[in-house]
Design an enzyme around this catalytic site. Structure first.
Site: not given
Ligand code: UT7
Length: 342
Positions: A128, A269, A299
């Site tokens: 990115c 980004h 993204n």
């Molecule tokens: O360019 C670089 C590319 N990568 C990134 O930019 C990633 C950077 N990180 C992020 O943007 C965020 O961390 C995410 C959007 C990926 C995730 O958000 P978060 O607030 O960090 O959520 P999390 O990973 O802590 O997950 C929270 C919950 C989990 O469930 P439990 O364990 O709390 O029951 C996940 O399983 O959300 C769940 N989850 C979803 N639920 C519905 C993960 N993906 C999804 C989804 N829909 N698509």
């Protein structure tokens, strides 16, 4: 004597020059995929995607449309606006993590599609952060007078590397391309400062692990979706991203000898609205000075800043002479920032 100086200049062995973004262009595929469409594919919701990422829709390329096609469309617009013929180009840099194939490079494919018969072409993979890396590389070819006209492109067809059963990634990434023509500047427009960095120890956080020399394709790698984007911990990447983007941007501002008050617009980004908001808060930037279009495109990795820059320019949000800042992080992990007098 005069002739000798011109000859030397011609061969690129003397002098330095300022370098500017002469024009921009962008292209996104027609197909719009909404969060509601994703609700039908994986266990997710519009509410979760909106509140956790800020994404509402994204563009997905047609099956027969590839990274070089998107790059070509964006490049045509940028070249037309720069009033340059593809034959005027000396260098094409394509930043991508979703190349058409391993080789020939996507740069070579784009060179052929454009008919840029006098250009060298390079692909670069900084995920990115790719557009900022490409800008710096082009700048450094041009300031030494090695080349005159460069075309930098961030282009991605990330949908081709998506596991549509993995809700942690398939809601985030999307397709698109942005291009800029980089030329010497006779006025005040120039790249004022930049900072680039990587930390390869976090390489496994975001990767496409199979298909390379380390893990060649087998039935098993395909079955296990190892040719698709894998994200180890979104949460860990989130924290690193915020810190690195802040640090690199602060370094670039310091190198440029400016403060945040001098900046008209920051284009970060577009990975997550919450990452962008925390960056803005740390830098004490009012909302209107941070460009956001993640809700429309998701993204798009190397294309993200390139598309945003084009939009901000065509919408009249940035004008010639404005000081703008770019900052990014991505797989690698890579990061980079640039301060530009546009
Ligand atoms: O360019 C670089 C590319 N990568 C990134 O930019 C990633 C950077 N990180 C992020 O943007 C965020 O961390 C995410 C959007 C990926 C995730 O958000 P978060 O607030 O960090 O959520 P999390 O990973 O802590 O997950 C929270 C919950 C989990 O469930 P439990 O364990 O709390 O029951 C996940 O399983 O959300 C769940 N989850 C979803 N639920 C519905 C993960 N993906 C999804 C989804 N829909 N698509």
């Amino acid at each position: 004597m005069r002739r000798k100086v011109d000859d030397l200049r011609e061969r690129g062995s003397m002098g330095t020059t300022n370098v500017m973004i002469k024009s921009t262009g962008a292209y996104v595929p027609e197909k719009v995929m909404t969060n509601f469409d994703l609700e039908k594919i994986v266990e997710t919701s519009d509410e979760w995607i909106t509140t956790r990422t800020g994404i509402k829709t994204r563009r997905i390329a047609a099956e027969n449309q590839t990274t070089s096609d998107l790059a070509y469309e964006a490049a045509k617009i940028a070249l037309e606006r720069a009033e340059l013929h593809p034959r005027d180009l000396d260098l094409i840099l394509v930043a991508t993590v979703s190349p058409d194939m391993f080789f020939p490079s996507t740069g070579c494919v784009v060179q052929n599609k454009l008919g840029a018969t006098n250009a060298a072409a390079i692909d670069l993979n900084a995920a990115c952060s790719g557009y900022i890396y490409a800008l710096v590389i082009a700048n450094n070819f041009l300031i030494t007078n090695s080349y005159k006209n460069a075309l930098i492109i961030g282009s991605e067809k990330l949908s081709a590397f998506m596991n549509w059963e993995d809700r942690s990634t398939c809601v985030l990434f999307a397709d698109g391309a942005g291009a800029s023509v980089i030329t010497p500047s006779s006025g005040e427009s120039k790249l004022l400062a930049y900072d680039l960095g990587v930390d390869g120890s976090f390489g496994d956080q975001l990767s496409v692990p199979a298909g390379g020399a380390r893990m060649p394709a087998t039935e098993e790698t395909v079955r296990n979706h190892l040719h698709c984007i894998q994200m180890k911990s979104g949460n860990a990447i989130f924290k690193i991203a915020v810190n690195r983007m802040k640090e690199t941007f602060t370094k670039s501002m310091k190198k440029a000898g400016i403060t945040i008050d001098d900046i008209s617009l920051v284009i970060p980004h577009q990975a997550n609205l919450r990452i962008i908001e925390s960056l803005g808060k740390y830098l004490k930037l009012p909302k209107e000075k941070v460009y956001v279009n993640i809700h429309k495109y998701g993204n798009t990795s190397a294309a993200s800043i390139a598309i945003a820059l084009d939009e901000a320019h065509t919408e009249g949000i940035i004008k010639r002479g404005d000081i703008i800042g770019l900052t990014a992080f991505g797989g690698g992990l890579t990061w980079g920032s640039a301060i530009i007098r546009f």
